[in-house]
Write a protein that holds these residues in place. Structure first.
Motif, PDB file in Angstrom:
ATOM      1  N   VAL A 111       0.520  -1.335  -0.114  1.00 24.63           N
ATOM      2  CA  VAL A 111       0.076   0.006  -0.093  1.00 24.63           C
ATOM      3  C   VAL A 111       0.794   1.441   0.239  1.00 24.63           C
ATOM      4  CG1 VAL A 111      -1.520   1.244   1.305  1.00 24.63           C
ATOM      5  CG2 VAL A 111      -1.802  -1.507   0.832  1.00 24.63           C
ATOM      6  N   LEU A 112       2.418   1.048   1.136  1.00 24.86           N
ATOM      7  CA  LEU A 112       3.118   1.976   0.936  1.00 24.86           C
ATOM      8  C   LEU A 112       3.738   2.756  -0.819  1.00 24.86           C
ATOM      9  CD1 LEU A 112       4.400   2.124   4.718  1.00 24.86           C
ATOM     10  CD2 LEU A 112       2.385   3.469   3.668  1.00 24.86           C
ATOM     11  N   SER A 113       3.877   1.191  -0.827  1.00 25.74           N
ATOM     12  CA  SER A 113       4.517   1.364  -2.314  1.00 25.74           C
ATOM     13  C   SER A 113       3.850   1.911  -3.606  1.00 25.74           C
ATOM     14  CB  SER A 113       4.993  -0.017  -2.617  1.00 25.74           C
ATOM     15  OG  SER A 113       6.225  -0.294  -1.892  1.00 25.74           O
ATOM     16  N   PHE A 114       2.077   1.747  -3.419  1.00 23.80           N
ATOM     17  CA  PHE A 114       1.696   1.761  -4.164  1.00 23.80           C
ATOM     18  C   PHE A 114       0.658   3.953  -4.211  1.00 23.80           C
ATOM     19  CE2 PHE A 114      -3.005   3.854  -5.772  1.00 23.80           C
ATOM     20  CZ  PHE A 114      -3.509   3.433  -6.210  1.00 23.80           C
ATOM     21  N   VAL A 115       1.351   4.182  -3.333  1.00 22.66           N
ATOM     22  CA  VAL A 115       1.614   5.346  -3.102  1.00 22.66           C
ATOM     23  C   VAL A 115       2.731   6.361  -3.275  1.00 22.66           C
ATOM     24  CG1 VAL A 115       1.153   7.481  -0.864  1.00 22.66           C
ATOM     25  CG2 VAL A 115      -0.217   5.845  -1.110  1.00 22.66           C
ATOM     26  N   ALA A 116       3.917   5.289  -3.593  1.00 24.12           N
ATOM     27  CA  ALA A 116       4.415   6.425  -3.665  1.00 24.12           C
ATOM     28  C   ALA A 116       4.884   6.652  -5.098  1.00 24.12           C
ATOM     29  CB  ALA A 116       5.909   5.463  -3.095  1.00 24.12           C
ATOM     30  N   ARG A 117       4.374   5.107  -5.758  1.00 27.05           N
ATOM     31  CA  ARG A 117       4.941   5.425  -6.984  1.00 27.05           C
ATOM     32  C   ARG A 117       3.742   5.749  -8.205  1.00 27.05           C
ATOM     33  NH1 ARG A 117       6.483   0.304  -9.493  1.00 27.05           N
ATOM     34  NH2 ARG A 117       6.820  -0.447  -7.462  1.00 27.05           N
ATOM     35  N   ASN A 118       2.567   6.458  -7.483  1.00 29.06           N
ATOM     36  CA  ASN A 118       1.583   7.297  -8.555  1.00 29.06           C
ATOM     37  C   ASN A 118       2.209   8.179  -7.425  1.00 29.06           C
ATOM     38  OD1 ASN A 118      -0.125   5.174  -9.939  1.00 29.06           O
ATOM     39  ND2 ASN A 118       0.347   4.171  -7.811  1.00 29.06           N
ATOM     40  N   ALA A 119       3.132   8.576  -6.834  1.00 31.75           N
ATOM     41  CA  ALA A 119       3.011  10.621  -5.824  1.00 31.75           C
ATOM     42  C   ALA A 119       3.680  10.873  -7.383  1.00 31.75           C
ATOM     43  CB  ALA A 119       3.932  10.566  -4.240  1.00 31.75           C
ATOM     44  N   PRO A 120       3.656  12.579  -6.965  1.00 33.04           N
ATOM     45  CA  PRO A 120       4.140  13.271  -8.484  1.00 33.04           C
ATOM     46  C   PRO A 120       5.617  13.803  -8.338  1.00 33.04           C
ATOM     47  CG  PRO A 120       3.160  14.636  -6.388  1.00 33.04           C
ATOM     48  CD  PRO A 120       2.168  13.592  -6.151  1.00 33.04           C
ATOM     49  N   GLN A 225      -3.294   4.937  14.039  1.00 38.00           N
ATOM     50  CA  GLN A 225      -3.867   6.241  13.879  1.00 38.00           C
ATOM     51  C   GLN A 225      -4.440   6.887  12.507  1.00 38.00           C
ATOM     52  OE1 GLN A 225      -4.580   7.773  18.323  1.00 38.00           O
ATOM     53  NE2 GLN A 225      -5.981   8.698  17.038  1.00 38.00           N
ATOM     54  N   LEU A 226      -2.613   6.178  11.965  1.00 40.71           N
ATOM     55  CA  LEU A 226      -2.146   6.285  10.163  1.00 40.71           C
ATOM     56  C   LEU A 226      -2.898   6.123   9.101  1.00 40.71           C
ATOM     57  CD1 LEU A 226       1.958   6.776  10.556  1.00 40.71           C
ATOM     58  CD2 LEU A 226      -0.042   8.662  10.764  1.00 40.71           C
ATOM     59  N   ASP A 227      -3.924   5.789  10.233  1.00 40.21           N
ATOM     60  CA  ASP A 227      -4.222   4.470   8.636  1.00 40.21           C
ATOM     61  C   ASP A 227      -5.510   5.573   8.009  1.00 40.21           C
ATOM     62  OD1 ASP A 227      -3.953   1.938  10.203  1.00 40.21           O
ATOM     63  OD2 ASP A 227      -5.957   1.650  11.308  1.00 40.21           O
ATOM     64  N   GLU A 228      -5.761   6.690   8.704  1.00 33.23           N
ATOM     65  CA  GLU A 228      -6.629   6.977   7.982  1.00 33.23           C
ATOM     66  C   GLU A 228      -6.021   8.424   7.332  1.00 33.23           C
ATOM     67  OE1 GLU A 228     -10.541  10.436   8.381  1.00 33.23           O
ATOM     68  OE2 GLU A 228     -10.064   8.141   8.967  1.00 33.23           O
ATOM     69  N   THR A 229      -5.067   8.692   7.346  1.00 32.01           N
ATOM     70  CA  THR A 229      -3.618   8.955   6.852  1.00 32.01           C
ATOM     71  C   THR A 229      -2.770   8.558   5.808  1.00 32.01           C
ATOM     72  OG1 THR A 229      -3.297  10.115   9.126  1.00 32.01           O
ATOM     73  CG2 THR A 229      -1.467  10.232   6.668  1.00 32.01           C
ATOM     74  N   VAL A 230      -2.799   7.642   5.202  1.00 36.26           N
ATOM     75  CA  VAL A 230      -2.841   6.114   4.267  1.00 36.26           C
ATOM     76  C   VAL A 230      -4.287   6.542   3.673  1.00 36.26           C
ATOM     77  CG1 VAL A 230      -1.808   4.586   3.842  1.00 36.26           C
ATOM     78  CG2 VAL A 230      -0.654   5.390   5.440  1.00 36.26           C
ATOM     79  N   ALA A 231      -4.719   6.337   4.349  1.00 36.33           N
ATOM     80  CA  ALA A 231      -6.019   6.199   3.729  1.00 36.33           C
ATOM     81  C   ALA A 231      -6.480   7.518   2.186  1.00 36.33           C
ATOM     82  CB  ALA A 231      -8.044   5.953   4.332  1.00 36.33           C
ATOM     83  N   ILE A 232      -6.255   8.328   3.005  1.00 36.65           N
ATOM     84  CA  ILE A 232      -6.807   9.780   2.470  1.00 36.65           C
ATOM     85  C   ILE A 232      -5.812   9.956   1.725  1.00 36.65           C
ATOM     86  CG2 ILE A 232      -6.799  12.176   2.549  1.00 36.65           C
ATOM     87  CD1 ILE A 232      -7.349  11.926   5.882  1.00 36.65           C
ATOM     88  N   TYR A 233      -4.826   9.480   0.882  1.00 43.81           N
ATOM     89  CA  TYR A 233      -3.476   9.237   0.335  1.00 43.81           C
ATOM     90  C   TYR A 233      -3.891   8.100  -0.642  1.00 43.81           C
ATOM     91  CZ  TYR A 233       0.060  10.734   3.718  1.00 43.81           C
ATOM     92  OH  TYR A 233       0.985  12.180   4.465  1.00 43.81           O
ATOM     93  N   LEU A 270      -7.497  -5.598   9.815  1.00 40.08           N
ATOM     94  CA  LEU A 270      -8.639  -5.617   9.055  1.00 40.08           C
ATOM     95  C   LEU A 270      -8.529  -4.484   7.551  1.00 40.08           C
ATOM     96  CD1 LEU A 270     -10.839  -7.818   8.237  1.00 40.08           C
ATOM     97  CD2 LEU A 270     -12.075  -6.469  10.431  1.00 40.08           C
ATOM     98  N   SER A 271      -8.147  -2.748   8.140  1.00 37.18           N
ATOM     99  CA  SER A 271      -8.924  -1.317   7.578  1.00 37.18           C
ATOM    100  C   SER A 271      -6.886  -2.006   6.751  1.00 37.18           C
ATOM    101  CB  SER A 271      -8.508  -0.722   7.530  1.00 37.18           C
ATOM    102  OG  SER A 271      -7.414  -0.546   8.303  1.00 37.18           O
ATOM    103  N   THR A 272      -6.451  -3.228   6.317  1.00 38.85           N
ATOM    104  CA  THR A 272      -5.577  -3.151   5.696  1.00 38.85           C
ATOM    105  C   THR A 272      -6.051  -4.067   4.185  1.00 38.85           C
ATOM    106  OG1 THR A 272      -3.287  -2.483   7.086  1.00 38.85           O
ATOM    107  CG2 THR A 272      -3.351  -3.527   5.149  1.00 38.85           C
ATOM    108  N   GLU A 273      -6.326  -5.338   5.215  1.00 38.78           N
ATOM    109  CA  GLU A 273      -6.364  -6.242   4.431  1.00 38.78           C
ATOM    110  C   GLU A 273      -7.330  -5.567   3.467  1.00 38.78           C
ATOM    111  OE1 GLU A 273      -6.019  -9.252   3.890  1.00 38.78           O
ATOM    112  OE2 GLU A 273      -4.660  -9.957   5.584  1.00 38.78           O
TER     113      GLU A 273
END
Length: 311
Positions: A111-120, A225-233, A270-273
């Motif tokens: 999931v973190l790699s997905f955000v990183a790969r699609n960041a500007p 609580q970074l679940d919210e942060t990463v999900a917003i990304y 569970l939210s990560t899954e």
């Protein structure tokens, strides 16, 4: 009760809640993952041991906090902690619980790699991909917590420096979203491997607190609580804010008590899954991409996330 939920008969005068949850498709989870989760959740350990383990674990957190007032501030034994965790996983944790624990490191990294790969802007990542329980000994849980905070800092430092923001991507890169190479049947299944995931996490939490510094334990608890942060990304990249609805570990600016860290960790897993499943379905075309209607193909996303090696 049959472990294959599809084989369970449906008695309308006594409907099975587990069958209902298995058949329900309102939340994104693959059938195999959902079946394993429900088997673990409906186990005797979860039903009879957790109600006793949870209050004792929370009382232990309070008592350990008092004891640590008398200990040196930097007192910690992280390597011992992770050896104990690996030993208990191998000897007492159910195959399903062990599967979910090991899967979580893979899914979180993807999931973190997905955000990183699609960041500007280019962002370095530190993937954790354990293939066996013994890999936990390499301070894996601690590194997982560090990775989350380090990623948020790296990403936002790069975005601020470039004067950029995360936004909808017409053709997101899903190449990193794959099923982890972990087989449930390869995990220990001895006579004592019966402890369910939720009970195990509740029992692990005070041990985690005891063998880490207060600072490390507090940071680990609040990383949830970074679940919210990463999900917003992810939601910004996909232009799909409705997928934030199942998050429970919020708000990131309001730290929670460490007493509920065990329960919140289960929600985090569970939210990560579910997020990984959603990305997998979008990658396969099973779920349409809302971002295509809102974004043009990115011109500056030819970079890749750079893996870092942390030791």
């Amino acid at each position: 009760m049959s472990t294959d939920f599809r084989d369970q008969p449906h008695d309308e005068r006594d409907p099975s809640p587990w069958l209902a949850l298995y058949l329900d498709r309102s939340t994104p989870l693959p059938d195999a993952v959902k079946a394993a989760w429900l088997r673990d959740s409906s186990s005797a350990s979860r039903q009879y041991l957790l109600p006793f383990a949870r209050p004792l674990a929370r009382l232990s957190i309070v008592l350990i906090q008092l004891v640590k007032v008398l200990l040196p501030r930097k007192w910690a034994h992280s390597r011992l902690l992770h050896r104990l965790l690996a030993w208990s996983m191998r000897n007492f944790i159910s195959p399903e619980a062990n599967w979910f624990i090991l899967r979580h490191f893979h899914l979180g990294s993807q999931v973190l790699s997905f955000v990183a790969r699609n960041a500007p802007t280019p962002v370095a990542t530190s993937p954790l991909e354990p293939l066996a329980i013994d890999d936990v000994k390499d301070e894996l849980f601690l590194k997982h917590d560090l990775n989350l905070f380090n990623f948020v800092i790296r990403l936002n430092t790069a975005l601020r420096a470039a004067g950029a923001e995360l936004g909808p991507v017409a053709e997101p890169d899903f190449s990193m979203i794959v099923e982890p190479p972990l087989r449930l049947e390869d995990l220990p299944s001895g006579r004592l491997n019966v402890l369910d995931l939720q009970t195990a996490i509740e029992l692990y939490t005070p041990v985690y607190q005891l063998l880490l510094t207060d600072h490390d334990f507090w940071r680990a608890s609040n990383s949830l609580q970074l679940d919210e942060t990463v999900a917003i990304y992810v939601a910004r990249i996909l232009a799909a804010p409705e997928h934030l609805v199942l998050l429970n570990n919020k708000h990131p600016l309001v730290p929670e008590s460490t007493l509920r860290a065990g329960h919140r960790l289960v929600l985090h897993g569970l939210s990560t899954e579910m997020l990984h499943c959603l990305l997998s379905r979008m990658a396969s075309g099973e779920v349409p991409l809302p971002s295509r209607a809102l974004a043009q193909p990115a011109q500056n996303r030819a970079h890749t996330a750079t893996p870092l090696t942390e030791s």
